[in-house]
Write an enzyme that holds these catalytic residues in place. Structure first.
Site, short mmCIF file in Angstrom:
data_model
loop_
_atom_site.label_atom_id
_atom_site.label_comp_id
_atom_site.label_asym_id
_atom_site.label_seq_id
_atom_site.Cartn_x
_atom_site.Cartn_y
_atom_site.Cartn_z
CG ASP A 225 -7.66 -3.80 3.10
OD1 ASP A 225 -8.76 -3.71 3.66
OD2 ASP A 225 -7.44 -3.32 1.97
CG ASP B 199 -1.48 -19.69 3.27
OD1 ASP B 199 -0.81 -19.32 4.24
OD2 ASP B 199 -1.02 -20.43 2.38
CE LYS C 234 2.28 -17.96 1.48
NZ LYS C 234 1.38 -19.09 1.67
CE1 TYR D 254 -3.00 -3.09 0.66
CE2 TYR D 254 -4.48 -1.28 1.15
CZ TYR D 254 -4.27 -2.60 0.85
OH TYR D 254 -5.34 -3.44 0.72
#
Ligand code: NAD
Length: 367
Positions: A251, A227, A193, A125
């Site tokens: 988000d 995930d 991740k 972002y």
């Protein structure tokens, strides 16, 4: 006590409707607020030539507290996000999003109460992007190939840069732990991740582990791959207390968790920096409902509750939250999204739900 000076940014789409509902509820608590209205968003583009006039940022800087309705961001092209710009300009680095299930709301699981802490200023972002086919993208690709000859890319890629820094990671993780301590939370889970993005997410996780050491014995720390936690939150949300995440995962998981507590119409939030705070719902401007008096004002009203607490107006905040809880529990004067059948003709409008909350406030609610 003198009135609190607060900037209100009504926003666009459903923003003005839910902002007005929130303002009426805040005023009904008796808390004294001196509003400074600042216009931003798609609706002011023509008037000011920009969706974020300087006067808006100056107003928030001056008053140090703001409440904002959602603002539309065109998809793919058009102006950059006003929301992201405000967070970056004011260095509102922490996004705090409580996800609490109120009685009366239909949900997959009972009694959910967790908090999302999202980093607000960096990650994908950061707005550092290069268009496919642009000279800048070509130069960047050439530089990358020079630095890493093993890198593989298809021709003419568009590129978004994902900066994650030690400073950005450290202050958001510290914010999470400090908030956990102040609010009686027991566990912080860092989400990442790092198995794939060993440099960026790897740094976030490494710093999180370092910061966590200072809280050992007081707050439990653990980490989860993003995930995996998506699946776990759907199946076993009670295993989590407070999540701390880089911007993009924060988000996405904010909307996932909003789905666990009744939807976007309910989920409140705050963007917090050092000495400055901007309160806003998790949801966006839902343009298809603009001007229809259909949007649920609860998320904005619960964001107002967070703002009242921040201003030290604890009694007003408690009374307003109880009034919201009463209306939700009764399930009568609520908008379409909270009815079992979305076409239920007994659903009320934005204004009428705010009226019911104000009426509950006036009755000195006991839940
Ligand atoms: P959205 O949150 O605006 O709406 C998605 C859907 O959620 C809506 O169609 C509606 O069904 C439901 N919904 C949202 N708010 C609701 C409410 N108060 N009451 C009842 N139902 C509600 O998300 P989107 O459609 O992805 O985005 C629309 C615009 O909002 C985009 O331009 C996006 O960039 C912007 N946006 C702004 C903010 C912000 O201002 N902070 C946040 C997210 C999205």
């Amino acid at each position: 006590m003198s009135a609190h000076k607060v900037t209100m940014i009504p926003g666009d789409g459903i923003g003005p409707e839910v902002s007005l509902a929130a303002r009426r509820c805040i005023e009904a608590t008796g808390a004294r607020i001196d509003w400074e209205i600042a216009e931003a968003g798609a609706d002011v583009m023509e008037k000011y030539g920009t969706p974020l006039p300087d006067a808006v940022i100056e107003s928030v800087r001056r008053n140090k507290v703001a409440i904002k309705g959602p603002v539309t961001t065109p998809v793919g092209s058009g102006f950059r996000s006003v929301n992201v710009a405000l967070r970056k300009e004011l260095d509102l680095y922490a996004c705090l999003r409580p996800c609490k299930l109120y009685p009366g709301i239909r949900s997959l699981h009972p009694a959910i109460d967790l908090v999302i802490v999202r980093e607000n200023t960096e990650d994908l972002y950061a707005g550092i992007e290069f268009d496919s086919g642009s000279p800048a993208a070509a130069a960047l690709v050439a530089k990358i190939m020079e630095l890493d000859p093993k890198a593989r890319m298809h021709p003419d890629p568009a590129i978004s840069i994902k900066p994650i820094s030690r400073k950005g990671s450290e202050r958001i993780v510290r914010f999470a732990f400090e908030t956990a301590l102040k609010t009686g939370r027991k566990k912080v889970t860092a989400v990442h991740k790092a198995n794939i993005m060993k440099c960026t997410d790897g740094l976030f996780l490494k710093v999180a582990r370092e910061v966590a050491k200072a809280y050992e014995g007081r707050i439990v720390f653990e980490d989860r791959i993003v995930d995996n936690i998506c699946m776990q939150l759907v199946q076993r949300p009670h295993e989590y207390d407070m999540l701390v995440l880089p911007n993009l995962y924060g988000d996405i998981l904010s909307d996932l968790c909003a789905g666990l507590i009744g939807g976007l119409g309910i989920a409140p939030g705050a963007n917090i920096g050092d000495g400055v705070a901007l309160f806003e719902a998790t949801h966006g401007s839902a343009p298809k409902y603009k001007g229809l008096n259909r949007a649920n004002p609860t998320a904005m009203i619960l964001s107002s509750v967070m703002m009242l607490r921040y201003l030290g107006e604890t009694s007003a905040a408690d009374r307003l939250e109880k009034a919201v809880a009463k209306v939700l529990k009764e399930g009568k004067a609520v908008t379409y999204d909270l009815k079992a059948d979305r076409n239920d003709p007994t659903a009320v409008g934005t204004t009428q739900m705010a009226d019911a909350i104000i009426a509950a406030l006036g009755q000195g609610v006991h839940v």
